[in-house]
Enzyme design. Structure first.
Site, mmCIF file in Angstrom:
data_model
loop_
_atom_site.group_PDB
_atom_site.id
_atom_site.type_symbol
_atom_site.label_atom_id
_atom_site.label_comp_id
_atom_site.label_asym_id
_atom_site.label_seq_id
_atom_site.Cartn_x
_atom_site.Cartn_y
_atom_site.Cartn_z
ATOM 1 N N LEU A 294 0.831 -1.203 0.000
ATOM 2 C CA LEU A 294 0.000 0.000 0.000
ATOM 3 C C LEU A 294 0.868 1.257 0.000
ATOM 4 C CD1 LEU A 294 -3.181 0.432 2.221
ATOM 5 C CD2 LEU A 294 -1.805 2.357 1.460
ATOM 6 N N TYR B 197 3.685 -9.059 15.818
ATOM 7 C CA TYR B 197 3.927 -8.036 14.808
ATOM 8 C C TYR B 197 4.631 -6.828 15.416
ATOM 9 C CZ TYR B 197 2.978 -3.961 11.887
ATOM 10 O OH TYR B 197 3.109 -2.796 11.165
#
Length: 308
Positions: A11, A134
């Protein structure tokens, strides 16, 4: 400026490359998802760490913006080793190679390194405390980068925009579902500072132009809840805001824990750049303009067609 952008199909990487290729010489690095881009493209699996010296020696960039990462939070929980390799080991290696070649290095990190328990706004001196795999691997990446290359810059980000798949940002989630008259949930107890990806691209290149180094919070200048974010998108696009159900993130059944307070100060960044940092509202208007101009469809025209 010649800028090497890793994760060029992601993105941020794709939007940045498409936006900046007319002003700078952009070289995107992508494994196999892109074709016929208006910027130069190198096909490479970045996890082939032995190929990295050749990549830099042959492309000879002035700067590297390292966007490539595994940002799928729940997937990182399931595959922590591969997440660590991509989010921590790779950026450390790239940062070291750039230091040896005197190439500017700008590493993209995340606001998720904070646990959200602070009363108030986080600044760059606050101690991170990751809640999941993460966030931990991204913090490990920050540490690896600065150890290998003290002159590197790190940008902790939170952004929205159109992606190649059409499903990678929270904004796309709301547009896709509300546009189909589907009921969705919006967390009313999670505060964050989203920045439009086009504004983020401008800001990152501005950081390179100023030769900034060290840690910066590169997010929107206004904090909102994710429920409010969805409401704003509904109003901008003319969707039914009543389709969004306000809920607590604790009731969502997510695999990985999420921080509820990701309000970050942009004072350090604003001072360093000598200008105000864009807020969510102006970015949302640009996001909607891209929608009207069929930018998402044009973007998908750069997707590599796979042979059957």
């Amino acid at each position: 400026m010649k800028i090497l952008v890793t994760g060029a199909s992601g993105l941020l990487g794709l939007n940045l490359s498409l936006q900046m290729h007319t002003q700078h010489q952009i070289i995107g690095v992508d494994r196999s998802k892109l074709a016929h881009t208006p910027f130069d493209l190198i096909k490479l699996d970045l996890l082939d760490l032995d190929a990295l010296p050749k990549l830099l020696s042959e492309s000879k960039p002035d700067a590297v913006i390292h966007c490539a990462a595994n940002a799928l939070v729940d997937a990182c929980e399931l595959h922590p080793d591969s997440a660590s390799t991509l989010n921590a080991v790779l950026p450390g290696r790239l940062a070291k190679l750039c230091a040896e070649r005197e190439i500017q290095f700008l590493h993209i990190s995340t606001d998720a390194v904070f646990d959200g328990t602070k009363e108030g706004i986080y600044n760059e001196k606050d101690e991170p405390n990751p809640l999941g795999v993460y966030a931990q691997t991204k913090l490990d990446g920050e540490i690896a980068v600065l150890e290998a290359n003290p002159n590197a810059a790190i940008a902790r980000v939170n952004f929205f925009g159109w992606s190649l798949s059409g499903t990678r940002s929270l904004a796309e989630f709301f547009v896709n579902n509300l546009g189909a008259a589907q009921h969705v949930n919006g967390f009313d107890d999670v505060y964050f500072c989203p920045m439009f990806v086009g504004d983020l691209a401008d800001t990152l290149v501005g950081m390179l132009s100023k030769s900034l180094s060290g840690m910066y919070h590169v997010v929107g200048s206004r904090a909102i809840t994710k429920y409010e974010f969805g409401q704003s998108i509904a109003r901008q696009f003319g969707f039914d805001a009543g389709l969004i159900n306000p809920i607590s993130v604790s009731d969502a059944g997510l695999k990985a824990k999420r921080s509820t307070n990701l309000r970050l100060s942009v004072n350090k960044l604003s001072t360093a750049l000598g200008r105000e940092i864009p807020n969510f509202s102006t970015g949302l208007a640009k996001f909607y303009t891209q929608y009207q101009q069929r930018y998402p469809q044009k973007m998908r025209g750069y997707q590599q067609v796979r042979e059957q």
